[in-house]
Design an enzyme around this catalytic site. Structure first.
Site, PDB file in Angstrom:
ATOM      1  N   LYS B  79       0.858  -1.192   0.000  1.00 16.98           N
ATOM      2  CA  LYS B  79       0.000   0.000   0.000  1.00 16.98           C
ATOM      3  C   LYS B  79       0.893   1.240   0.000  1.00 16.98           C
ATOM      4  O   LYS B  79       1.893   1.289   0.726  1.00 16.98           O
ATOM      5  CB  LYS B  79      -0.902  -0.025   1.237  1.00 16.98           C
ATOM      6  CG  LYS B  79      -1.929   1.098   1.289  1.00 16.98           C
ATOM      7  CD  LYS B  79      -2.813   0.987   2.534  1.00 16.98           C
ATOM      8  CE  LYS B  79      -3.872   2.072   2.590  1.00 16.98           C
ATOM      9  NZ  LYS B  79      -4.731   1.969   3.781  1.00 16.98           N
ATOM     10  N   SER B 160      -9.823   1.954   2.883  1.00 13.40           N
ATOM     11  CA  SER B 160      -8.928   2.708   2.034  1.00 13.40           C
ATOM     12  C   SER B 160      -7.896   1.861   1.300  1.00 13.40           C
ATOM     13  O   SER B 160      -7.311   2.315   0.322  1.00 13.40           O
ATOM     14  CB  SER B 160      -8.200   3.755   2.872  1.00 13.40           C
ATOM     15  OG  SER B 160      -7.304   3.133   3.797  1.00 13.40           O
ATOM     16  N   SER B 184     -10.030  -0.250   7.174  1.00 14.97           N
ATOM     17  CA  SER B 184      -9.429  -0.096   5.842  1.00 14.97           C
ATOM     18  C   SER B 184      -8.693  -1.305   5.302  1.00 14.97           C
ATOM     19  O   SER B 184      -8.291  -1.301   4.140  1.00 14.97           O
ATOM     20  CB  SER B 184      -8.483   1.104   5.831  1.00 14.97           C
ATOM     21  OG  SER B 184      -9.212   2.295   5.796  1.00 14.97           O
TER      22      SER B 184
END
Lengths: 96, 493
Positions: B79, B160, B184
């Site tokens: 990420k 997210s 997330s």
């Protein structure tokens, strides 16, 4: 019901150091009262005495010795600078 | 020919050891797959092909020399909120669009030291603020799942960590890292039909993870299945003196200890959940209860009376922490800087006004509001007090049960045209997930069924602090019972 005026939002954005374009401002004036009304439901809970609840041992942060451990150099840091001069971060001249 | 859709971390590890293919061949297969679909999903903000091939060559050498490490040769995605030394790290924000960290986050260092290979940095909601991955300065991510009867409809991957979830679901990486502040990791894992775990607060170091809300943020893996999540987490977690909230405990080899035996396990069902549950989720939750009962677990109804206050507490405390954490983005030392300015205030305000996206600005404004003079006690102190009450409620609950079983997300993945427009409806997406973050507790999301649209649905297990092994074990039992991975997956690839 909350009400956020143009003046309130201006003061808030000044505190937050964020310039808002007119279009964004209008959106936030509409949206923020709804969010504040929603979080206001917490007022229904009685929290008297909760702050005094004893903190557990693991609620405290561990401390470390005040020693430099990073191997990041000045050159490394300056590599990301938007502007630099003579091994320093450079910013626009400010005379007020 | 390597069939990426048939691989998991554990299968690939075995195949690499058995010399069925090399790490370089595996990386090339992933790079080709990424290239072939480069315009469809917008998963990667930065691809690191050269690094991946270099790491793969090193892995092949180690495999030849029988010196392989725990994740030797396994291509994963990171990420774009984890700082990677010398590799652009943007947090999907314009304000960091050219930021190249001079240091490595502890989590990525541990993964690469264990032999994992970096395919690239994945798209996400800007500064991890969002539930749909539509708040990225680099554009939204598309979920690889589709509906057979509506083949042109596209779905959001959740957020997210939407890029990471889509990467794993679409076979663009074997596994990925995510961060979870209010759901997330788990919510995008649920929307994309994969597994995600948010460990106990402090289990994975936050050093080098770009901060959103420091008392909530926690890294976790996104993987195809529970076995892979167990393998990944063992290699991400561990004490780190660089993070003052890091927990100093020995990290078990979760995969070696994986055992789906749930006999005598006490499973709690939060009664208040049923006020907020869809028919699809109710059906799935009841199915989950039946599976666990049939394996010998006992079911207990419990109360979490503070449940309906959890989201407003979360949306006071996280913006408050964010408004403080994001004060560092001032355009002086790194990141975007607006040049057309009149004075010093204008310099900061324009830089931040242009550099931050709308949701980030909204949360900084809320945070600034709740921390400002006259409102601090009414909002911030009140929310902190209720957070303590929620933690206390959890302590009571876990004196009676071993795990809690809930749905992960309120619905299946939404289509892009179904995204709610009012903020409170968007925030409600985190209803079942934020409670674990408020309590600092571990929680795993496991795909176990399908909703009425035939998109994936997941169940969530929440446990007491440091009960990750238990969550993996129970999650494994749910996964085995559901046979989710043996069912047809309707993917756009």
């Amino acid at each position: 019901m909350h009400n956020i005026t143009q003046k309130d939002l201006k003061a808030l954005s000044k505190l937050a150091c964020i310039h808002l374009e007119e279009k964004d401002s209008q959106g936030f004036i509409k949206e923020l009262p709804g969010i504040l009304d929603w979080i206001d439901k917490l007022k229904a809970i009685n929290t008297t005495g909760v702050s005094e609840l004893e903190m557990k041992k693991d609620d405290y942060l561990r401390e470390r010795n005040d020693e430099i451990t990073s191997d990041v150099t000045m050159d490394d840091l300056l590599d990301n600078a938007p502007s630099k001069k003579q091994n320093m971060f450079s910013v626009p001249k400010v005379i007020e | 020919m390597i069939k990426l859709s048939e691989l998991t971390l554990t299968k690939a590890l075995k195949a690499l050891k058995n010399k069925e293919f090399s790490a370089v061949e595996l990386v090339k297969a992933f790079l080709n797959h990424i290239e072939n679909h480069k315009d469809e999903f917008n998963i990667y903000i930065t691809k690191t092909e050269d690094l991946a091939l270099k790491q793969a060559a090193e892995s092949d050498k180690r495999l030849r020399d029988n010196k392989e490490r725990a994740l030797e040769g396994l291509p994963i995605a990171i990420k774009d909120i984890f700082c990677t030394k010398g590799i652009k790290t943007t947090a999907a924000s314009k304000i960091l669009e050219n930021f190249i960290p001079p240091y490595e986050s502890t989590v990525t260092k541990k993964l690469f030291d264990a032999g994992a290979i970096c395919l690239g940095k994945t798209n996400m909601d800007e500064f991890a603020m969002g539930s749909f991955n539509t708040n990225s300065a680099f554009g939204p991510v598309t979920n690889p799942w589709y509906l057979k009867d509506k083949p042109n409809k596209r779905f959001i991957p959740g957020g997210s960590s939407g890029g990471s979830a889509a990467a794993v679901a679409g076979y663009f990486a074997l596994a990925a890292t995510g961060t979870d502040t209010g759901g997330s990791v788990r919510q995008p894992a649920a929307f994309c039909g994969i597994t995600g775990i948010k460990p106990t607060y402090g289990l994975c170091s936050r050093f080098g993870i770009i901060a959103y809300a420091s008392s909530f943020d926690q890294a976790g893996p996104l993987t195809i299945n529970v076995e892979d999540a167990a393998l990944m987490l063992s290699n991400m977690a561990g004490f780190d003196p660089k993070d003052s909230t890091s927990v100093d405990v020995k990290i078990p080899k979760y995969l070696d200890n994986l055992n789906p035996d749930v006999k005598n396990l006490r499973v709690g069902i939060i009664e208040e959940c049923f006020n907020h549950i869809s028919d699809d989720n109710k059906k799935l939750l009841n199915q989950g209860i039946e599976w666990l009962k049939s394996e010998g677990a006992s079911i207990h109804n419990v109360h979490l009376k503070t449940l309906e206050y959890a989201l407003p507490v979360y949306y006071i405390l996280t913006p408050a922490e964010a408004s403080s954490n994001l004060a560092r983005y001032d355009g002086v030392r790194y990141g975007f800087r607006e040049k057309k300015v009149k004075n010093i205030s204008d310099f900061y305000e324009k830089t931040r006004g242009i550099g931050f996206g709308k949701e980030v600005k909204r949360r900084i404004l809320i945070g600034t509001y709740v921390l400002s003079a006259g409102y601090y006690d009414a909002y911030y102190t009140k929310a902190q007090d209720i957070r303590k009450m929620i933690k206390h409620d959890f302590e009571n609950i876990f004196s009676k049960v071993d795990v809690l079983l809930t749905p992960t997300a309120p619905t299946e993945a939404l289509a892009f045209d179904e995204e709610p427009t009012d903020c409170v409806s968007v925030y409600n997406n985190d209803f079942f997930t934020v409670i674990a973050n408020l309590g600092g507790l571990p929680a795993i999301s496991v795909p176990t069924g399908f909703g009425s649209n035939r998109l994936p649905l997941s169940l969530q297990l929440i446990g007491p602090a440091l009960s990750e092994q238990r969550l993996f074990n129970v999650g494994y039992a749910l996964e085995e019972n559901s046979q989710f991975h043996k069912q047809e997956k309707t993917l756009l690839i």
